[in-house]
Write a protein that holds these residues in place. Structure first.
Motif, PDB file in Angstrom:
ATOM      1  N   THR A  93     -15.707   0.052   8.071  1.00 22.42           N
ATOM      2  CA  THR A  93     -14.458  -0.601   8.413  1.00 22.42           C
ATOM      3  C   THR A  93     -13.720  -0.921   7.120  1.00 22.42           C
ATOM      4  N   LEU A  94     -12.472  -1.277   7.241  1.00 24.00           N
ATOM      5  CA  LEU A  94     -11.687  -1.638   6.067  1.00 24.00           C
ATOM      6  C   LEU A  94     -12.038  -3.049   5.608  1.00 24.00           C
ATOM      7  N   VAL A  95     -11.894  -3.275   4.313  1.00 23.85           N
ATOM      8  CA  VAL A  95     -12.102  -4.610   3.761  1.00 23.85           C
ATOM      9  C   VAL A  95     -10.867  -5.474   3.982  1.00 23.85           C
ATOM     10  N   ALA A  96      -9.682  -4.860   3.873  1.00 27.02           N
ATOM     11  CA  ALA A  96      -8.427  -5.607   3.994  1.00 27.02           C
ATOM     12  C   ALA A  96      -7.336  -4.678   4.503  1.00 27.02           C
ATOM     13  N   GLU A  97      -6.208  -5.261   4.826  1.00 26.44           N
ATOM     14  CA  GLU A  97      -5.062  -4.482   5.305  1.00 26.44           C
ATOM     15  C   GLU A  97      -4.535  -3.577   4.190  1.00 26.44           C
ATOM     16  N   THR A  98      -4.096  -2.394   4.578  1.00 26.85           N
ATOM     17  CA  THR A  98      -3.543  -1.444   3.619  1.00 26.85           C
ATOM     18  C   THR A  98      -2.325  -0.758   4.223  1.00 26.85           C
ATOM     19  N   GLN A  99      -1.438  -0.242   3.370  1.00 23.34           N
ATOM     20  CA  GLN A  99      -0.182   0.359   3.826  1.00 23.34           C
ATOM     21  C   GLN A  99       0.119   1.605   3.005  1.00 23.34           C
ATOM     22  N   LEU A 100       0.768   2.576   3.653  1.00 26.19           N
ATOM     23  CA  LEU A 100       1.141   3.817   2.974  1.00 26.19           C
ATOM     24  C   LEU A 100       2.427   4.355   3.570  1.00 26.19           C
TER      25      LEU A 100
END
Length: 203
Positions: A4-11
């Motif tokens: 799972t992801l550690v934190a929110e990310t954006q692209l």
């Protein structure tokens, strides 16, 4: 290895003049996914397409794109990289050039995959919850062993004789930890909580 992801990310990515903005984040329950999508969706954008997965449960949404060309490719991006407990939304601003069904699948799936790849990920370790009653004299000894076992203390309720402990232990080490606790408690009972009370935690 499920992650799972550690934190929110954006692209952000542009495909034939259409801007695709991807937001991805870890989630523990469906309500979190809904709140996340509501927070980052852009009402004035052409489409807000999304997908999420939590174990065997999942959903996807095309938001006006041809059926199966947006939400499903986003979900496939989650699954192909072995992610779980993750929500992804792709916001599209139409740039005037139609992409066709295949182009949409590649654009939505590719944008989601790229966003997930750039995010920091952590393995999801299946956990099992154990419960026992511990006399005061043994409580600090057991608490000191938790890090060694890879376990965490969920609850500690004191009474006149000691404390009722609830621990989360890695499933792979749960039996060893249970036996160690029984040895420390000189045969005292250590209960394995029902499966519905068990959880998956990222370690």
């Amino acid at each position: 290895m499920t992650r799972t992801l550690v934190a929110e990310t954006q692209l952000d990515t542009v495909v034939k003049k259409s801007l695709f903005r991807v937001h991805a984040r870890p989630i523990a329950e469906e309500a979190e996914a809904g709140a996340f999508f509501e927070r980052v969706r852009v009402p004035d954008a052409t489409h807000n397409c999304w997908a999420w997965r939590i174990g065997g449960r999942y959903r996807s949404f095309d938001d006006g794109e041809p059926g199966g060309t947006a939400g499903r490719p986003i979900l496939q991006a989650i699954d192909s990289q072995e992610f779980d407990q993750v929500a992804v939304i792709v916001v599209r601003w139409f740039g005037g050039i139609k992409l066709g069904a295949g182009g949409l699948v590649r654009a939505y799936g590719g944008a989601a995959a790229s966003c997930l790849k750039q995010g920091e990920a952590v393995e999801i370790v299946p956990m099992q919850r154990l419960a026992c009653h511990v006399p005061f004299s043994l409580l600090p000894i057991i608490q000191a062993r938790l890090a060694e076992w890879g376990a965490t203390q969920d609850e500690c309720a004191f009474d006149a004789q000691g404390a009722a402990l609830t621990l989360s232990a890695p499933l792979s080490a749960s039996e060893m930890i249970r036996m160690s606790l029984q040895d420390l408690l000189r045969g005292g009972p250590v209960r394995v909580l029902d499966p519905e009370d068990s959880a998956q935690a990222a370690l």
